[in-house]
Design a protein around this motif. Sequence first.
Motif, short mmCIF file in Angstrom:
data_model
loop_
_atom_site.label_atom_id
_atom_site.label_comp_id
_atom_site.label_asym_id
_atom_site.label_seq_id
_atom_site.Cartn_x
_atom_site.Cartn_y
_atom_site.Cartn_z
N ALA A 141 9.65 -1.86 8.88
CA ALA A 141 8.51 -2.50 8.02
C ALA A 141 8.41 -1.53 6.72
O ALA A 141 8.19 -0.49 6.60
N ALA A 142 7.91 -2.48 5.66
CA ALA A 142 7.53 -1.48 4.54
C ALA A 142 6.10 -1.11 4.79
O ALA A 142 5.11 -1.36 5.10
N THR A 143 6.11 0.43 4.33
CA THR A 143 4.99 1.42 4.45
C THR A 143 4.66 1.93 3.44
O THR A 143 5.55 2.09 2.54
N ARG A 144 3.58 2.74 3.25
CA ARG A 144 3.25 3.42 2.30
C ARG A 144 2.19 4.55 2.80
O ARG A 144 1.71 4.42 3.95
N GLU A 145 1.80 5.75 2.06
CA GLU A 145 0.95 6.68 2.61
C GLU A 145 -0.39 6.14 2.80
O GLU A 145 -0.98 5.18 2.34
N TYR A 146 -1.20 6.68 3.81
CA TYR A 146 -2.42 6.37 4.00
C TYR A 146 -3.22 6.68 2.86
O TYR A 146 -3.24 7.87 2.27
N ARG A 147 -4.29 6.07 2.72
CA ARG A 147 -5.04 6.11 1.61
C ARG A 147 -6.58 6.03 2.25
O ARG A 147 -6.79 5.09 3.05
N ARG A 148 -7.68 6.80 1.77
CA ARG A 148 -8.77 6.67 2.36
C ARG A 148 -9.43 5.48 1.99
O ARG A 148 -9.40 4.54 0.96
N GLY A 149 -10.08 4.85 3.15
CA GLY A 149 -10.54 3.43 3.15
C GLY A 149 -9.73 2.42 3.89
O GLY A 149 -9.95 1.45 4.06
N ASP A 150 -8.29 2.84 4.03
CA ASP A 150 -7.41 1.89 4.76
C ASP A 150 -7.81 1.67 6.31
O ASP A 150 -8.32 2.42 6.98
N ASP A 151 -7.53 0.38 6.63
CA ASP A 151 -8.07 0.11 7.88
C ASP A 151 -7.14 0.75 9.03
O ASP A 151 -5.63 0.86 8.73
N LEU A 152 -7.62 1.56 9.78
CA LEU A 152 -6.70 2.24 10.54
C LEU A 152 -5.74 1.36 11.75
O LEU A 152 -4.73 1.72 12.34
N ARG A 161 -3.92 -0.77 10.44
CA ARG A 161 -2.59 -1.06 9.65
C ARG A 161 -1.80 0.37 9.75
O ARG A 161 -0.59 0.17 9.33
N VAL A 162 -2.16 1.27 10.54
CA VAL A 162 -1.30 2.27 10.74
C VAL A 162 -0.05 2.09 11.34
O VAL A 162 -0.07 1.41 12.72
N HIS A 163 1.11 2.58 10.83
CA HIS A 163 2.44 2.32 11.46
C HIS A 163 2.90 3.72 12.12
O HIS A 163 3.26 4.68 11.41
N TRP A 164 2.78 3.63 13.56
CA TRP A 164 2.64 4.92 14.12
C TRP A 164 4.24 5.24 14.25
O TRP A 164 4.42 6.59 14.03
N ARG A 165 5.21 4.65 14.30
CA ARG A 165 6.67 5.12 14.15
C ARG A 165 6.98 5.72 12.87
O ARG A 165 7.61 6.71 12.82
N SER A 166 6.55 5.02 11.80
CA SER A 166 6.61 5.81 10.52
C SER A 166 6.05 7.13 10.49
O SER A 166 6.55 8.02 9.79
N THR A 167 4.84 7.13 11.03
CA THR A 167 4.17 8.35 10.99
C THR A 167 4.65 9.45 11.71
O THR A 167 4.65 10.53 11.16
N ALA A 168 5.21 9.26 13.00
CA ALA A 168 6.00 10.07 13.78
C ALA A 168 7.03 10.64 12.93
O ALA A 168 7.64 11.78 13.26
N ARG A 169 7.77 9.66 12.17
CA ARG A 169 9.21 9.96 11.63
C ARG A 169 8.93 11.04 10.36
O ARG A 169 9.63 12.08 10.08
N GLY A 179 5.77 12.52 9.59
CA GLY A 179 4.87 13.53 9.75
C GLY A 179 3.66 13.22 8.69
O GLY A 179 2.90 14.16 8.97
N GLU A 180 3.78 12.18 8.18
CA GLU A 180 2.25 11.98 7.35
C GLU A 180 1.83 10.55 7.73
O GLU A 180 2.74 9.71 8.50
N LEU A 181 0.74 10.25 7.76
CA LEU A 181 0.05 9.04 8.20
C LEU A 181 0.36 7.82 7.29
O LEU A 181 0.30 8.08 6.09
N MET A 182 1.11 6.85 7.72
CA MET A 182 1.65 5.76 6.97
C MET A 182 0.90 4.53 7.48
O MET A 182 0.54 4.21 8.75
N VAL A 183 0.88 3.70 6.50
CA VAL A 183 0.23 2.41 6.54
C VAL A 183 1.02 1.26 6.22
O VAL A 183 1.96 1.43 5.43
N ARG A 184 1.05 -0.13 7.01
CA ARG A 184 1.80 -1.06 6.66
C ARG A 184 1.33 -1.69 5.15
O ARG A 184 0.18 -1.68 5.00
N ARG A 185 2.15 -2.14 4.47
CA ARG A 185 1.76 -2.98 3.19
C ARG A 185 1.76 -4.34 3.67
O ARG A 185 2.62 -5.01 4.10
N GLU A 186 0.49 -5.00 3.21
CA GLU A 186 0.09 -6.28 3.56
C GLU A 186 0.90 -7.30 2.53
O GLU A 186 1.04 -8.43 2.84
N GLU A 187 0.99 -6.77 1.28
CA GLU A 187 1.07 -7.62 0.45
C GLU A 187 2.56 -8.10 0.19
O GLU A 187 3.07 -9.05 -0.30
#
Length: 432
Positions: free
Chosen positions: A199-210, A212-220, A222-230
């Motif tokens: 899934a397309a992901t990007r780094e977490y930004r303040r204000g992002d809905d939790l 949308r966090v992509h936990w597998r990408s975050t674990a891989r 080491g940084e909090l990653m969220v899914r791109r909705e657009e």
Amino acid sequence: MREALRGLTTRGRSFLAAAVAAAISALILGERDLLRVAVLLAVLPLMAAWYVGRSRYRLACTRSLEPSRAPVGSSARIILRLQNMSRLPTGTMLLEDRLPYALGSRPRVVLERLGAHQASSVAYTVRADVRGRYPIGPLVVRLTDPFGLCELTRSFPSVDQLTVIPQVVALPRVRLAGEYAGAGDSRARSVAVHGEDDAATREYRRGDDLRRVHWRSTARTGELMVRREEQPWESRATVVLDTRAAAHRGEGPTASFEWAVSAAASIAMHLRSSGYKLRLVTGSGEDIDASEAGGEGLIMDALADVKPVSGGDIAALVEYVRRRSDGGLVIGLFGSLTVAEAQLLGGLRGNGASCIGFAVDSATWTPMTSGDRQESDREHAAASLALVRSGWRSVPVTHGDTLTAIWPTVGRGSQGYAYRATMAETVSGVNR
């Protein structure tokens, strides 16, 4: 007036010579009537020079091209409109528009006299079999008086440009790899469909809905990653054109490079009409974003100018594409590749991109001996297999193939695997 006097024709100069001779004879013989004739003979060419010289600065010319962008092998119509801005009529005019050699010989058109403030239009056609931008003009007008005593040439400064674009062929609609139909929209979407891990992901930004966090990408990472909705709601495509001169063969409009340019234009127009956000990248560094209005014109103008470049390499082309790569569909038009170059193209597979490469066997555009042909086929098969192993779907192209005939193969789900097996068998058979 001085320039107009230099434009006196042989007839006008003869009148002046006759006037001088008559004047001398009149003085010697004392004939006043003969002197009147001499004055008349001198006044006629001088009046003609004044008339033509005055008309020279009271003419207006406009030129229109229909169309301003003409495909290779088609004709364009050039319309010239000449208007007499003075109160005096003009004499007969000879119009000559200057053209490049590639558009044919210079057209010459005779235009009858124009009355006061009168306008007239003439037209001619040109045809170009080679892409490019061609200057049309300037227009040269030869002005004469009614008696043919003076002739003056005027060159209008305006120059227009005719753009000869590649031939575009209509392509059938096929379902391309990496697409799906978005909810509420019938258009094809270019997204990764290889599972949740891709899934397309990007780094977490303040204000992002939790949520949308992509936990597998975050674990891989080491940084909090969220899914791109657009991303799922946009169809992105990048057309890549290999411009290395060493990778193509043939001369003129029938060269392998011209096949690749025409194919790039056809594919780009097909994807654009299908709703893709389109981007064109060439090996010479051109990077055209055609997602906005007027994008078709930008692409066709760029492909009209593109030329094979010496010294280019695949590594630079990959770098050009990756500068603003955002996934989606990548379609490449490549000349002859080596195994190492095909492996370098694997670098474009990142970010969930689906890659389709048209592998042009440019060696088939030139005659070869039987031994050289076998060696060339072996090298091309090895490079195509390396391209498949790099994650590309490879579509072989040889001399005589038409894009319309081979385009449906890019939508066949099993085509890539079948071609991979064919290449593997070919290479192993040659090695044995």
